[in-house]
Motif scaffolding. Structure first.
Motif, PDB file in Angstrom:
ATOM      1  N   ARG A 171      70.815  15.680  68.879  1.00 39.90           N
ATOM      2  CA  ARG A 171      71.915  16.518  69.352  1.00 39.90           C
ATOM      3  C   ARG A 171      71.385  17.703  70.154  1.00 39.90           C
ATOM      4  O   ARG A 171      71.958  18.086  71.160  1.00 39.90           O
ATOM      5  CB  ARG A 171      72.734  17.004  68.157  1.00 39.90           C
ATOM      6  N   LYS A 172      70.256  18.290  69.665  1.00 37.68           N
ATOM      7  CA  LYS A 172      69.667  19.437  70.343  1.00 37.68           C
ATOM      8  C   LYS A 172      69.182  19.063  71.731  1.00 37.68           C
ATOM      9  O   LYS A 172      69.351  19.800  72.696  1.00 37.68           O
ATOM     10  CB  LYS A 172      68.517  19.993  69.507  1.00 37.68           C
ATOM     11  N   THR A 182      76.414  28.330  72.390  1.00 36.31           N
ATOM     12  CA  THR A 182      77.008  26.995  72.325  1.00 36.31           C
ATOM     13  C   THR A 182      77.210  26.454  73.734  1.00 36.31           C
ATOM     14  O   THR A 182      77.270  27.213  74.709  1.00 36.31           O
ATOM     15  CB  THR A 182      78.364  27.033  71.607  1.00 36.31           C
ATOM     16  N   LYS A 202      84.366  24.671  66.168  1.00 35.95           N
ATOM     17  CA  LYS A 202      83.657  23.401  65.984  1.00 35.95           C
ATOM     18  C   LYS A 202      82.247  23.487  66.570  1.00 35.95           C
ATOM     19  O   LYS A 202      81.282  23.018  65.957  1.00 35.95           O
ATOM     20  CB  LYS A 202      84.437  22.256  66.639  1.00 35.95           C
ATOM     21  N   TYR A 203      82.145  24.077  67.760  1.00 30.61           N
ATOM     22  CA  TYR A 203      80.828  24.246  68.386  1.00 30.61           C
ATOM     23  C   TYR A 203      79.942  25.162  67.550  1.00 30.61           C
ATOM     24  O   TYR A 203      78.728  24.929  67.413  1.00 30.61           O
ATOM     25  CB  TYR A 203      80.968  24.810  69.798  1.00 30.61           C
ATOM     26  N   ARG A 244      80.109  25.632  64.305  1.00 26.79           N
ATOM     27  CA  ARG A 244      79.679  24.907  63.104  1.00 26.79           C
ATOM     28  C   ARG A 244      78.530  23.959  63.417  1.00 26.79           C
ATOM     29  O   ARG A 244      77.586  23.827  62.623  1.00 26.79           O
ATOM     30  CB  ARG A 244      80.865  24.131  62.500  1.00 26.79           C
ATOM     31  N   LYS A 245      78.615  23.296  64.567  1.00 27.23           N
ATOM     32  CA  LYS A 245      77.522  22.403  64.984  1.00 27.23           C
ATOM     33  C   LYS A 245      76.233  23.203  65.172  1.00 27.23           C
ATOM     34  O   LYS A 245      75.147  22.731  64.813  1.00 27.23           O
ATOM     35  CB  LYS A 245      77.888  21.699  66.297  1.00 27.23           C
ATOM     36  N   LYS A 246      76.375  24.397  65.743  1.00 23.00           N
ATOM     37  CA  LYS A 246      75.206  25.253  65.975  1.00 23.00           C
ATOM     38  C   LYS A 246      74.587  25.663  64.629  1.00 23.00           C
ATOM     39  O   LYS A 246      73.371  25.663  64.466  1.00 23.00           O
ATOM     40  CB  LYS A 246      75.630  26.493  66.764  1.00 23.00           C
ATOM     41  N   ASP A 255      74.970  24.039  61.681  1.00 18.98           N
ATOM     42  CA  ASP A 255      74.453  22.839  61.012  1.00 18.98           C
ATOM     43  C   ASP A 255      73.158  22.370  61.627  1.00 18.98           C
ATOM     44  O   ASP A 255      72.289  21.806  60.947  1.00 18.98           O
ATOM     45  CB  ASP A 255      75.471  21.705  61.067  1.00 18.98           C
ATOM     46  N   GLY A 256      73.055  22.599  62.991  1.00 21.72           N
ATOM     47  CA  GLY A 256      71.848  22.144  63.680  1.00 21.72           C
ATOM     48  C   GLY A 256      70.649  22.970  63.334  1.00 21.72           C
ATOM     49  O   GLY A 256      69.508  22.576  63.550  1.00 21.72           O
TER      50      GLY A 256
END
Length: 208
Positions: free
Chosen positions: A2-3, A58, A200-201, A203-205, A207-208
């Motif tokens: 994803r990164k 993000t 959402k972005y 949270r992805k950041k 979690d990543g």
């Protein structure tokens, strides 16, 4: 994975922005007015690039920065009051002015999402009314500061042609008030429409 995908998207956005900047710098209406118009965006981009590894935003924020930069470079090339597409709209719909400048200030409301992200990630603020209020306040403060800068440029240059083009009032004595009001309106709409997506972005950041 994803990164790596995110990095590729960021690089693609940067290359597009650089391409538009290069085009913008080729035979603009005047290099003095061009410099005045594009300098804030260039400084902003350099800061974003400089802190990329330490403080990566993000993809949504980078997309907004790219859109606003491109819009600024186009305005710098033609001057905001003479962008061809909006001249055509002006003539076809019998408007009294070229509205590229007004649309640009409305679009600058998108910056509130970038401000929101910085506040979320660097302060104790969490999602809620205070975050929205302070994000809007900072966005409006930046819009007001830009109007002050335009006024100072006009005073320092004694109202020369470049400064008149930079101000872009097109004869409207309430132009500054319009600009700030449109940025505030754009900011409110951006928060209403993009907050969930932005979360959402974020949270992805995290979690990543």
């Amino acid at each position: 994975m994803r990164k790596k995908t995110g990095t590729k998207i960021h690089l693609t956005l940067l290359l597009i922005v650089i391409a538009i900047f290069t085009w913008s710098a080729i035979k603009p209406v005047g290099y003095r007015i061009w410099t005045l118009e594009v300098l804030p965006a260039v400084i902003g981009l350099l800061v974003v690039i400089a802190v990329y590894k330490k403080f990566q935003l993000t993809t949504l924020s980078y997309l907004i920065i790219a859109i606003l930069s491109i819009f600024t470079f186009i305005g710098g090339h033609y001057t905001y009051s003479e962008v061809p597409l909006f001249n055509w709209i002006k003539d076809d719909f019998h408007f009294e002015r070229n509205h590229y400048d007004r649309f640009g200030h409305f679009l600058k409301g998108l910056l509130v999402i970038v401000i929101r992200e910085i506040l979320v990630r660097t302060s104790p603020l969490s999602n809620g009314k205070w975050l929205a209020f302070l994000s809007l306040s900072v966005a409006l403060a930046i819009a007001s500061l830009y109007e002050i800068i335009e006024w100072l440029v006009s005073v320092i240059t004694h109202g020369g042609k470049a400064s008149r083009d930079f101000l872009g009032t097109q004869g409207d004595i309430w132009d500054s008030q319009w600009d700030m009001s449109l940025t505030l309106s754009g900011s409110i709409i951006a928060l209403v429409l993009l907050t969930r997506i932005h979360n959402k972005y974020l949270r992805k950041k995290t979690d990543g």
